[in-house]
Design an enzyme around this catalytic site. Structure first.
Site, short mmCIF file in Angstrom:
data_model
loop_
_atom_site.label_atom_id
_atom_site.label_comp_id
_atom_site.label_asym_id
_atom_site.label_seq_id
_atom_site.Cartn_x
_atom_site.Cartn_y
_atom_site.Cartn_z
CG ASP A 18 -0.28 0.17 2.51
OD1 ASP A 18 0.82 0.47 2.60
OD2 ASP A 18 -1.11 0.35 3.39
CB CYS A 75 0.43 -2.26 4.88
SG CYS A 75 0.30 -3.40 6.14
CB THR A 77 1.85 -2.34 10.95
OG1 THR A 77 0.54 -3.05 10.65
CG2 THR A 77 1.61 -1.15 11.58
CG HIS A 108 9.09 -24.69 11.86
ND1 HIS A 108 9.13 -24.69 13.64
CD2 HIS A 108 10.34 -25.34 11.72
CE1 HIS A 108 10.29 -24.90 13.97
NE2 HIS A 108 11.15 -25.46 13.02
CG HIS A 143 7.20 -28.60 10.35
ND1 HIS A 143 6.95 -27.83 11.62
CD2 HIS A 143 8.56 -28.67 10.40
CE1 HIS A 143 8.05 -27.91 12.52
NE2 HIS A 143 8.96 -28.31 11.80
C1 RB5 Z 1 -2.13 2.67 6.40
O1 RB5 Z 1 -2.04 4.06 6.84
C2 RB5 Z 1 -1.90 1.74 7.44
O2 RB5 Z 1 -2.93 1.48 8.13
C3 RB5 Z 1 -1.58 0.39 6.75
O3 RB5 Z 1 -0.35 0.70 5.90
C4 RB5 Z 1 -1.33 -0.78 7.54
O4 RB5 Z 1 -0.40 -0.56 8.60
C5 RB5 Z 1 -2.24 -1.57 8.09
O5 RB5 Z 1 -2.35 -2.45 8.67
#
Ligand code: RB5
Length: 157
Positions: A18, A75, A77, A108, A143
């Site tokens: 993203d 993304c 996180t 695994h 596994h």
């Molecule tokens: C976008 O601002 C953020 O929410 C997205 O990149 C991600 O971290 C969501 O899990």
């Protein structure tokens, strides 16, 4: 070799992100090419806000269709895009933050998608994770039953 049309699915990696992951995606794309992989770059490519499930779905389609053997998703996180990816049959996405968990997700879990958080994982660590993801084999053995219960195995290893 970077033209996906000229490469086997085993040597083709799909990558998508993203808006939070655009910079890291560019760095990892370069690494993939340097390692000899063909890259299916599914975007996004700019700072405009987009919805990570759409990019996870695009990547899942490539893997489920057999056009790519592995995938990389990014993304902010890594959480949202890994949740989204794991809703698709045949995807085993692992959200990792270090080399050790990356190694284990291959050994695994036979993870076929690496998920990273561009806002929480330094670029150098993410690049190391990618290298380990690409080179660590699945162990099978004890596994196997567990991984089989996760769903269909669609990707080559
Ligand atoms: C976008 O601002 C953020 O929410 C997205 O990149 C991600 O971290 C969501 O899990």
């Amino acid at each position: 070799m970077s033209d996906p049309a000229l490469q086997s699915p085993e040597m083709t990696v799909a990558i998508a992100c993203d808006h939070a992951g655009v910079g890291l995606k560019a760095a990892l794309r370069q690494d993939l090419i340097a390692h000899g992989y063909a890259v299916l770059d599914l975007g996004t490519d700019g700072p405009e806000s987009v919805d990570y499930p759409d990019f996870a779905a695009a990547l899942a389609r490539e893997i489920e269709a057999g056009r790519a053997g592995r995938g990389v998703l990014i993304c902010g996180t890594g959480i949202g895009i890994s949740i989204a990816a794991n809703r698709h049959p045949g995807i085993r996405a692992a959200l990792v933050h270090d080399v050790e968990t990356t190694k284990l997700c291959r050994q695994h879990n036979d993870a076929n998608v690496l998920a990273l958080g561009a806002r929480v994982t330094p670029e150098a660590v993410a690049r190391d994770c990618l290298a380990v993801f690409l080179t660590t084999p699945y162990e099978g053995g004890r596994h196997e039953n567990r991984v089989a219960k996760l769903g269909p195995r669609l990707s080559p290893n």
